[in-house]
Design a protein around this motif. Structure first.
Motif, PDB file in Angstrom:
ATOM      1  N   LYS A 120       0.829  -1.205   0.000  1.00 62.13           N
ATOM      2  CA  LYS A 120       0.000   0.000   0.000  1.00 62.13           C
ATOM      3  C   LYS A 120       0.860   1.250   0.000  1.00 62.13           C
ATOM      4  CE  LYS A 120      -0.516   0.461   4.982  1.00 62.13           C
ATOM      5  NZ  LYS A 120      -1.447   0.521   6.089  1.00 62.13           N
ATOM      6  N   ASP A 121       0.249   2.324  -0.487  1.00 68.22           N
ATOM      7  CA  ASP A 121       0.816   3.658  -0.406  1.00 68.22           C
ATOM      8  C   ASP A 121      -0.018   4.438   0.596  1.00 68.22           C
ATOM      9  OD1 ASP A 121       2.791   3.306  -2.432  1.00 68.22           O
ATOM     10  OD2 ASP A 121       1.231   3.518  -3.936  1.00 68.22           O
ATOM     11  N   VAL A 122       0.640   5.360   1.304  1.00 65.72           N
ATOM     12  CA  VAL A 122      -0.050   6.166   2.301  1.00 65.72           C
ATOM     13  C   VAL A 122       0.138   7.641   1.938  1.00 65.72           C
ATOM     14  CG1 VAL A 122      -0.258   6.708   4.755  1.00 65.72           C
ATOM     15  CG2 VAL A 122       0.379   4.390   4.049  1.00 65.72           C
ATOM     16  N   TYR A 123      -0.930   8.397   2.058  1.00 69.12           N
ATOM     17  CA  TYR A 123      -0.942   9.812   1.737  1.00 69.12           C
ATOM     18  C   TYR A 123      -1.483  10.591   2.931  1.00 69.12           C
ATOM     19  CZ  TYR A 123      -0.722   7.966  -2.990  1.00 69.12           C
ATOM     20  OH  TYR A 123      -0.352   7.276  -4.118  1.00 69.12           O
ATOM     21  N   THR A 124      -1.107  11.855   3.024  1.00 65.28           N
ATOM     22  CA  THR A 124      -1.751  12.773   3.956  1.00 65.28           C
ATOM     23  C   THR A 124      -2.541  13.757   3.099  1.00 65.28           C
ATOM     24  OG1 THR A 124       0.051  12.532   5.545  1.00 65.28           O
ATOM     25  CG2 THR A 124      -1.412  14.420   5.831  1.00 65.28           C
ATOM     26  N   VAL A 125      -3.803  13.963   3.475  1.00 64.23           N
ATOM     27  CA  VAL A 125      -4.728  14.763   2.684  1.00 64.23           C
ATOM     28  C   VAL A 125      -5.243  15.931   3.521  1.00 64.23           C
ATOM     29  CG1 VAL A 125      -6.869  14.706   1.339  1.00 64.23           C
ATOM     30  CG2 VAL A 125      -5.428  12.660   1.467  1.00 64.23           C
ATOM     31  N   ALA A 126      -5.222  17.129   2.946  1.00 69.69           N
ATOM     32  CA  ALA A 126      -5.730  18.320   3.619  1.00 69.69           C
ATOM     33  C   ALA A 126      -7.247  18.285   3.701  1.00 69.69           C
ATOM     34  CB  ALA A 126      -5.289  19.572   2.862  1.00 69.69           C
ATOM     35  N   LEU A 127      -7.782  18.793   4.781  1.00 68.94           N
ATOM     36  CA  LEU A 127      -9.219  18.999   4.937  1.00 68.94           C
ATOM     37  C   LEU A 127      -9.443  20.504   5.021  1.00 68.94           C
ATOM     38  CD1 LEU A 127      -9.914  16.243   7.595  1.00 68.94           C
ATOM     39  CD2 LEU A 127     -10.446  16.165   5.160  1.00 68.94           C
ATOM     40  N   ARG A 128     -10.340  21.001   4.201  1.00 71.02           N
ATOM     41  CA  ARG A 128     -10.580  22.443   4.121  1.00 71.02           C
ATOM     42  C   ARG A 128     -12.065  22.762   4.283  1.00 71.02           C
ATOM     43  NH1 ARG A 128      -5.940  24.844   2.625  1.00 71.02           N
ATOM     44  NH2 ARG A 128      -4.361  23.523   1.640  1.00 71.02           N
ATOM     45  N   ASP A 129     -12.329  23.946   4.829  1.00 71.61           N
ATOM     46  CA  ASP A 129     -13.715  24.377   4.966  1.00 71.61           C
ATOM     47  C   ASP A 129     -14.213  24.937   3.628  1.00 71.61           C
ATOM     48  OD1 ASP A 129     -12.750  27.014   4.752  1.00 71.61           O
ATOM     49  OD2 ASP A 129     -12.967  27.425   6.903  1.00 71.61           O
ATOM     50  N   ASP A 130     -15.443  25.432   3.605  1.00 70.63           N
ATOM     51  CA  ASP A 130     -16.047  25.929   2.365  1.00 70.63           C
ATOM     52  C   ASP A 130     -15.287  27.105   1.761  1.00 70.63           C
ATOM     53  OD1 ASP A 130     -18.029  24.001   2.458  1.00 70.63           O
ATOM     54  OD2 ASP A 130     -19.489  25.321   3.420  1.00 70.63           O
ATOM     55  N   ASP A 131     -14.527  27.816   2.581  1.00 69.36           N
ATOM     56  CA  ASP A 131     -13.744  28.952   2.098  1.00 69.36           C
ATOM     57  C   ASP A 131     -12.322  28.562   1.705  1.00 69.36           C
ATOM     58  OD1 ASP A 131     -15.850  30.813   2.467  1.00 69.36           O
ATOM     59  OD2 ASP A 131     -15.366  30.941   4.610  1.00 69.36           O
ATOM     60  N   LEU A 142      -7.594  25.688   5.741  1.00 69.41           N
ATOM     61  CA  LEU A 142      -7.169  24.398   6.278  1.00 69.41           C
ATOM     62  C   LEU A 142      -7.759  24.204   7.669  1.00 69.41           C
ATOM     63  CD1 LEU A 142      -5.323  21.935   5.681  1.00 69.41           C
ATOM     64  CD2 LEU A 142      -3.495  23.190   6.859  1.00 69.41           C
ATOM     65  N   ILE A 143      -8.456  23.090   7.862  1.00 71.27           N
ATOM     66  CA  ILE A 143      -9.081  22.813   9.164  1.00 71.27           C
ATOM     67  C   ILE A 143      -8.597  21.503   9.772  1.00 71.27           C
ATOM     68  CG2 ILE A 143     -11.138  24.215   8.737  1.00 71.27           C
ATOM     69  CD1 ILE A 143     -12.623  21.589   8.012  1.00 71.27           C
ATOM     70  N   GLY A 144      -7.806  20.743   9.031  1.00 63.52           N
ATOM     71  CA  GLY A 144      -7.300  19.480   9.541  1.00 63.52           C
ATOM     72  C   GLY A 144      -6.715  18.661   8.415  1.00 63.52           C
ATOM     73  N   TYR A 145      -6.506  17.391   8.700  1.00 64.95           N
ATOM     74  CA  TYR A 145      -5.929  16.494   7.701  1.00 64.95           C
ATOM     75  C   TYR A 145      -6.270  15.052   8.059  1.00 64.95           C
ATOM     76  CZ  TYR A 145      -2.260  15.970  11.268  1.00 64.95           C
ATOM     77  OH  TYR A 145      -1.579  15.734  12.436  1.00 64.95           O
ATOM     78  N   TYR A 146      -6.082  14.168   7.082  1.00 71.16           N
ATOM     79  CA  TYR A 146      -6.286  12.752   7.364  1.00 71.16           C
ATOM     80  C   TYR A 146      -5.290  11.905   6.602  1.00 71.16           C
ATOM     81  CZ  TYR A 146      -8.938  11.672   3.042  1.00 71.16           C
ATOM     82  OH  TYR A 146      -9.329  11.460   1.754  1.00 71.16           O
ATOM     83  N   GLU A 147      -5.148  10.690   7.082  1.00 70.06           N
ATOM     84  CA  GLU A 147      -4.251   9.716   6.477  1.00 70.06           C
ATOM     85  C   GLU A 147      -5.080   8.805   5.577  1.00 70.06           C
ATOM     86  OE1 GLU A 147      -0.882   7.611   8.781  1.00 70.06           O
ATOM     87  OE2 GLU A 147      -2.612   6.259   8.871  1.00 70.06           O
ATOM     88  N   LYS A 148      -4.612   8.664   4.325  1.00 75.11           N
ATOM     89  CA  LYS A 148      -5.335   7.857   3.328  1.00 75.11           C
ATOM     90  C   LYS A 148      -4.454   6.696   2.897  1.00 75.11           C
ATOM     91  CE  LYS A 148      -7.180   8.390  -1.382  1.00 75.11           C
ATOM     92  NZ  LYS A 148      -8.340   7.582  -1.182  1.00 75.11           N
ATOM     93  N   HIS A 149      -4.976   5.485   2.981  1.00 73.80           N
ATOM     94  CA  HIS A 149      -4.261   4.277   2.573  1.00 73.80           C
ATOM     95  C   HIS A 149      -4.828   3.799   1.244  1.00 73.80           C
ATOM     96  CE1 HIS A 149      -2.631   3.245   6.713  1.00 73.80           C
ATOM     97  NE2 HIS A 149      -3.355   4.334   6.897  1.00 73.80           N
ATOM     98  N   GLU A 150      -3.948   3.510   0.296  1.00 72.13           N
ATOM     99  CA  GLU A 150      -4.372   2.949  -0.985  1.00 72.13           C
ATOM    100  C   GLU A 150      -3.650   1.631  -1.200  1.00 72.13           C
ATOM    101  OE1 GLU A 150      -4.187   5.524  -4.344  1.00 72.13           O
ATOM    102  OE2 GLU A 150      -5.486   7.020  -3.410  1.00 72.13           O
ATOM    103  N   TYR A 151      -4.429   0.571  -1.181  1.00 71.34           N
ATOM    104  CA  TYR A 151      -3.892  -0.768  -1.368  1.00 71.34           C
ATOM    105  C   TYR A 151      -3.790  -1.079  -2.852  1.00 71.34           C
ATOM    106  CZ  TYR A 151      -4.726  -1.246   3.582  1.00 71.34           C
ATOM    107  OH  TYR A 151      -4.700  -1.052   4.940  1.00 71.34           O
TER     108      TYR A 151
END
Length: 118
Positions: free
Chosen positions: A83-94, A97-106
């Motif tokens: 698998k590959d792992v990514y960090t993805v930005a989380l943004r509000d409607d404007d 940046l409001i946070g982030y998450y870890e995404k796994h792609e198998y």
């Protein structure tokens, strides 16, 4: 919509760990809890990583802050789990940046039978 999005996260087979801007875990889906063998909600993700990884987390957040177009970065390859792992930005409607998450792609080919309604 909130219930629909929560259901998407909860049904995903890949681990999903969502953090706020202080790197506090605000959500882990069931796959993440099973993968990491504990629920880290309410704790700093940095407490679970070595110092070098925490430096990388800070670098990723700074990169996300530089541009609203900076939203995903490849962070890790796990050959053992294919698998590959990514960090993805989380943004509000404007676009803030409001946070982030870890995404796994198998990368394994699916072995289940098509439309197998077990």
């Amino acid at each position: 919509m909130e219930q629909l999005f929560k259901s998407i996260l909860e049904q995903d087979r890949a681990p999903i760990v969502v953090c706020d801007m202080e790197s506090t875990v605000v959500y882990m889906n069931p796959s993440a809890i099973a993968r990491y063998k504990r629920d880290l909600t309410g704790r700093s993700i940095k407490a679970c990583h070595p110092a070098a990884a925490n430096v990388r987390i800070d670098q990723v957040l700074e990169w996300f802050k530089k541009s609203r177009d900076n939203n995903i970065v490849y962070t890790f390859r796990n050959d053992e789990e294919n698998k590959d792992v990514y960090t993805v930005a989380l943004r509000d409607d404007d676009g803030n940046l409001i946070g982030y998450y870890e995404k796994h792609e198998y990368r394994n080919k699916e072995t289940d039978t098509l439309y197998n309604f077990k």
